[in-house]
Design a protein around this motif. Structure first.
Motif, PDB file in Angstrom:
ATOM      1  N   LEU A   1     -40.713 -17.363 -42.396  1.00  0.00           N
ATOM      2  CA  LEU A   1     -40.294 -16.273 -41.522  1.00  0.00           C
ATOM      3  C   LEU A   1     -38.844 -16.432 -41.084  1.00  0.00           C
ATOM      4  O   LEU A   1     -38.104 -15.449 -40.965  1.00  0.00           O
ATOM      5  N   ASN A   2     -38.438 -17.671 -40.842  1.00  0.00           N
ATOM      6  CA  ASN A   2     -37.052 -17.918 -40.432  1.00  0.00           C
ATOM      7  C   ASN A   2     -36.079 -17.498 -41.527  1.00  0.00           C
ATOM      8  O   ASN A   2     -35.101 -16.797 -41.275  1.00  0.00           O
TER       9      ASN A   2
ATOM     10  N   THR B   1     -36.157 -13.699 -42.009  1.00  0.00           N
ATOM     11  CA  THR B   1     -35.478 -13.004 -40.913  1.00  0.00           C
ATOM     12  C   THR B   1     -33.974 -13.031 -41.102  1.00  0.00           C
ATOM     13  O   THR B   1     -33.287 -12.012 -40.942  1.00  0.00           O
TER      14      THR B   1
ATOM     15  N   TYR C   1     -32.150  -9.501 -41.890  1.00  0.00           N
ATOM     16  CA  TYR C   1     -31.248  -9.003 -40.846  1.00  0.00           C
ATOM     17  C   TYR C   1     -29.895  -8.630 -41.450  1.00  0.00           C
ATOM     18  O   TYR C   1     -29.361  -7.541 -41.205  1.00  0.00           O
TER      19      TYR C   1
ATOM     20  N   ASN D   1     -35.823 -18.309 -35.734  1.00  0.00           N
ATOM     21  CA  ASN D   1     -37.081 -18.222 -34.993  1.00  0.00           C
ATOM     22  C   ASN D   1     -37.022 -19.053 -33.715  1.00  0.00           C
ATOM     23  O   ASN D   1     -38.045 -19.288 -33.083  1.00  0.00           O
TER      24      ASN D   1
ATOM     25  N   ILE E   1     -28.941 -12.109 -34.051  1.00  0.00           N
ATOM     26  CA  ILE E   1     -30.382 -11.988 -34.251  1.00  0.00           C
ATOM     27  C   ILE E   1     -31.163 -12.917 -33.337  1.00  0.00           C
ATOM     28  O   ILE E   1     -32.323 -12.678 -33.013  1.00  0.00           O
TER      29      ILE E   1
ATOM     30  N   TYR F   1     -34.442  -3.274 -34.334  1.00  0.00           N
ATOM     31  CA  TYR F   1     -34.481  -4.698 -34.037  1.00  0.00           C
ATOM     32  C   TYR F   1     -34.958  -4.900 -32.607  1.00  0.00           C
ATOM     33  O   TYR F   1     -34.299  -4.500 -31.664  1.00  0.00           O
TER      34      TYR F   1
ATOM     35  N   THR G   1     -37.453 -10.937 -35.023  1.00  0.00           N
ATOM     36  CA  THR G   1     -37.293 -10.557 -36.418  1.00  0.00           C
ATOM     37  C   THR G   1     -37.307  -9.046 -36.549  1.00  0.00           C
ATOM     38  O   THR G   1     -37.666  -8.341 -35.618  1.00  0.00           O
TER      39      THR G   1
ATOM     40  N   TRP H   1     -39.175  -6.594 -37.378  1.00  0.00           N
ATOM     41  CA  TRP H   1     -40.569  -6.351 -37.717  1.00  0.00           C
ATOM     42  C   TRP H   1     -40.775  -4.981 -38.370  1.00  0.00           C
ATOM     43  O   TRP H   1     -41.603  -4.836 -39.273  1.00  0.00           O
TER      44      TRP H   1
ATOM     45  N   ALA I   1     -40.020  -5.261 -41.899  1.00  0.00           N
ATOM     46  CA  ALA I   1     -40.503  -6.533 -42.441  1.00  0.00           C
ATOM     47  C   ALA I   1     -40.757  -6.498 -43.952  1.00  0.00           C
ATOM     48  O   ALA I   1     -40.165  -7.265 -44.686  1.00  0.00           O
TER      49      ALA I   1
END
Length: 529
Positions: free
Chosen positions: A391-392, A395, A399, A428, A491, A504, A512, A514, A517
């Motif tokens: 996820l990190n 993201t 972004y 994150n 971010i 955002y 993140t 989402w 996504a």
């Protein structure tokens, strides 16, 4: 190889492989299905040829071939390279499950409990080093472990009387080929060849026989001679001149550096599944090993009612052989000046984990519950670390892609990134660990910015010759009007600033994009194609 094995063994292996494949896919599903690249994963985007030359110079020509093929697959997938990376991670997970299945079968000869064997391999493949291999699509590293295991199996089959001289020669040749493949893929992990030897030695604790020395010297000589041959050929062909990778052996330096394996920096390997190398975790693991060692000697003393000195001597000889294997497994830590990160401590961590396992089972089979606890703890840890890491990285990239997507126009001539000079957390908000987990890719140097930019342009279908530049947060820089500015620090700390930025949202713990996504960006909108 299969025709030399018994049908029962093959059936048992297939069952283990099926279970481990499902286990690994569930464990690393986030890394497979979340579209992302991380750190070394970006090397496939820019210049696969340069990466291959670098690996050859390090004595890993077969790894260079494997990574070149990966680079071709990912690079020529254009804006679908995330999908290609996910498929390659799936292949890697299958190879990992296959290797773990072989290891599980090997353990059956020592621990006569199939569930306990599966618990052991499950706890091993959840170590941070393996999580890192999956994240960075390091197929060659897993293959090195696989071929080291296959080499040991072929060598072991050579010692069985059911084969004639001709077949034994073929098996020995297969063992030689397999160990050289492993050495040329990743020499550090090829030394895991000695793990079955260590287990065989420890399995005989308390017995007054020295048959184990035959296998100990056989395996040591086999691995030692072939390692020296591979090293000598490498040194004749190449002279390594890479910072942090001086592969010249200086024996006095080795003797002077032996104590490093027991220093506080190196004992971080005892943190096992804790990626942040907690001294508390390491201390607990080392105390557990000490307690189990005392326990095994108490058991030997209780069983040795006649107080025969020979049994104690045999035990100390076995301990010496195990320590010798320990030094060989971690030879790279005392020989080279390398970055101390989780993947470099994989051999060390596996050794400690197996020491705990075997000692616990030898004292009392009921202590096998420790293994199941380890497997559960490792699985939960790996699931969390892998998902957060994916996820990190996702993201970070998404972004930048979304910012460029919304601001790009025909007049855009370049992109300027504002990055952190000394990042210590990922996007994150979790702490970074070396160059392995929750890292800020754009802040690790100019070369990574180049790869990151190229991946970004490929993903959005923009010209690859689009210019890029970067500056550190706090520097006074005034880019031209035709340059898109992307502040990568926003971010982590930002709240919506304009109507365009309402996609955002700030979410406690993880911030993140989402709403974007898994929604593909419309490349036609910015490229017209």
């Amino acid at each position: 190889m299969i025709k030399y094995l018994k049908n029962a063994t093959v059936n048992s292996f297939l069952k283990d492989f099926l279970f481990l494949a499902i286990f690994c896919f569930l464990l690393y599903s986030s890394a497979i299905f979340i579209p992302f690249l991380q750190h070394d994963g970006y090397r496939y985007i820019s210049t696969p040829i340069t990466q291959c030359k670098w690996l050859i110079m390090l004595g890993r020509p077969l790894a260079a071939i494997v990574e070149f093929l990966q680079g071709v697959i990912i690079t020529y997938s254009t804006n679908h390279y995330f999908l290609a990376a996910g498929i390659l991670r799936g292949i890697l997970v299958l190879i990992m499950a296959f290797t773990a299945g072989i290891a599980s079968q090997a353990l059956r000869k020592i621990v006569n409990n199939k569930y306990l064997c599966l618990g052991i391999v499950c706890s091993i493949i959840t170590l941070p080093g393996f999580i890192g291999f999956v994240a960075t699509v390091n197929i060659s590293n897993i293959m090195a472990i696989l071929f080291a295991g296959l080499s040991y199996i072929f060598l072991e089959l050579c010692s069985e009387d059911r084969f004639g001289a001709g077949r034994k020669k073929l098996l020995f040749a297969a063992a030689l080929i397999s160990i050289y493949i492993s050495l040329l893929l990743y020499p550090i992990l090829s030394f895991l060849f000695l793990i079955p030897t260590m287990l065989r030695i420890m399995n005989g604790i308390g017995r007054n026989e020295y048959k184990f020395l035959k296998f100990f010297f056989r395996d040591f000589v086999f691995l030692g001679i072939n390692s020296l041959v591979a090293y000598a050929v490498f040194r004749l062909l190449f002279t390594v001149n890479i910072v942090g990778y001086d592969n010249s052996i200086k024996f006095m330096q080795v003797i002077d550096s032996l104590h490093k394996l027991f220093s506080s920096d190196y004992l971080m390997a005892a943190s096992l599944w804790n990626i942040y190398n907690s001294k508390m975790t390491a201390g607990f693991v080392l105390l557990l090993i000490a307690a189990l060692t005392v326990g095994i000697f108490i058991k030997i003393s209780a069983a040795n009612k006649c107080r025969r000195l020979s049994i104690y001597i045999n035990t100390f000889v076995r301990a010496g052989a195990v320590f010798a294997i320990f030094f060989v497994l971690n030879f790279h830590l005392i020989l080279f000046k390398i970055i101390l990160v989780n993947r470099m401590f994989l051999n060390y961590s596996i050794f400690l984990l197996l020491i705990i396992t075997v000692l616990a089972v030898k004292i009392n089979r009921k202590f096998g519950v420790i293994i199941y606890l380890f497997a559960v703890a490792g699985s939960l840890s790996a699931l969390y670390i892998s998902s957060q890491n994916a996820l990190n990285a996702y993201t970070e990239f998404n972004y930048a892609a979304a910012r460029l997507y919304h601001s790009y126009s025909r007049q855009t001539k370049g992109v300027h990134f504002i990055i952190s000079k000394t990042p210590d957390t990922g996007f994150n908000r979790l702490p970074s660990e070396g160059d392995s987990f929750n890292i800020d890719t754009t802040s690790t140097g100019h070369v990574d910015i180049k790869k990151f930019s190229r991946a970004l342009f490929m993903y959005l279908g923009l010209p690859l010759d689009l210019k890029y530049s970067f500056s550190y947060c706090g520097q006074l820089v005034r880019p031209r009007r035709d340059v898109t500015v992307i502040n990568m620090n926003d971010i982590v700390y930002r709240a919506p600033m304009t109507k365009r930025d309402t996609a955002y949202k700030t979410i406690p713990g993880i911030q993140t994009v989402w709403k974007k996504a898994f929604e593909p960006l419309d490349r036609k909108k910015i490229t017209g194609k």
